[in-house]
Design a protein around this motif. Structure first.
Motif, short mmCIF file in Angstrom:
data_model
loop_
_atom_site.label_atom_id
_atom_site.label_comp_id
_atom_site.label_asym_id
_atom_site.label_seq_id
_atom_site.Cartn_x
_atom_site.Cartn_y
_atom_site.Cartn_z
N TYR A 114 -8.00 3.69 1.85
CA TYR A 114 -9.05 3.18 0.96
C TYR A 114 -9.34 1.71 1.26
N ARG A 115 -8.28 0.94 1.45
CA ARG A 115 -8.46 -0.49 1.76
C ARG A 115 -9.13 -0.67 3.12
N ARG A 146 -11.22 1.31 4.52
CA ARG A 146 -12.64 1.63 4.34
C ARG A 146 -13.38 0.45 3.71
N GLU A 147 -12.76 -0.18 2.70
CA GLU A 147 -13.35 -1.36 2.07
C GLU A 147 -13.55 -2.50 3.08
N MET A 148 -12.60 -2.63 3.99
CA MET A 148 -12.63 -3.71 4.99
C MET A 148 -13.47 -3.33 6.21
N GLU A 149 -13.99 -2.10 6.23
CA GLU A 149 -14.79 -1.58 7.34
C GLU A 149 -14.03 -1.69 8.67
N TYR A 157 0.82 -1.22 0.00
CA TYR A 157 0.00 0.00 0.00
C TYR A 157 0.86 1.27 0.00
#
Length: 172
Positions: free
Chosen positions: A92-93, A95-98, A81
């Motif tokens: 960003y990752r 956020r995707e993984m919550e 990353y």
């Protein structure tokens, strides 16, 4: 709930055992990569480990998600990353993984900061620290969504002046 977080041990074994044995009662032990050890090595037993750029152990995943005490932790080494130059890709990752909390290493720089209501933690390095002399790791203590981060040096123990408090936003 307590979580021990370390990274970038680069082949150290007795130090990993000592830290593990010194801090009993942890709910989770995290190694953010670059252990340079095999999965069956006794010194890494008990740690939740991810693969760093200096690791070749196929048993270690690149990333992982752990749920502990109502918190969602995203664990990665960070090299994929580009964390040495920015936290944008990792955020960003996350956020995707919550993720509520992101644990990463790679840069060997100790640090913690909130980005978009997510706590990002780099415990530094217990072998080759950058920016400071201390060989650091972190113990995170969570009470609900209030977080206390205590920084430890492998030689001298807790460094009180580096402790930090954070409060995570309530989940929607």
């Amino acid at each position: 709930m307590k979580i021990l977080i370390l990274s970038d041990s680069h082949g150290l074994t007795s130090e990993l055992k000592q830290i593990r044995d010194q801090h009993t009662g942890m709910d989770l032990l995290i190694h953010c990569g670059d252990s340079e050890l095999q999965a069956e090595d006794e010194s890494i037993k008990g740690y939740t480990v991810v693969r760093g750029n200096c690791d070749f152990e196929a048993a270690f995943p690149e990333d992982r998600v752990e749920e502990v005490g109502g918190l969602r932790l995203f664990v990665t080494h960070g090299h994929s990353y580009s964390v040495k130059s920015t936290l944008v890709n990792l955020s960003y990752r996350a956020r995707e993984m919550e993720a509520d909390i992101v644990c990463f290493g790679h840069s060997h720089y100790l640090g913690a900061e909130m980005v978009d209501n997510t706590l990002f933690i780099n415990p530094g390095s217990i072998r080759l620290p950058r920016g400071i002399r201390e060989k650091t790791y972190i113990i995170l203590e969570a009470k609900e969504r209030d977080i206390i981060l205590d920084v430890y040096d492998t030689a001298t123990g807790k460094i009180p002046e580096l402790s930090q408090k954070f409060s995570l936003a309530k989940k929607q």
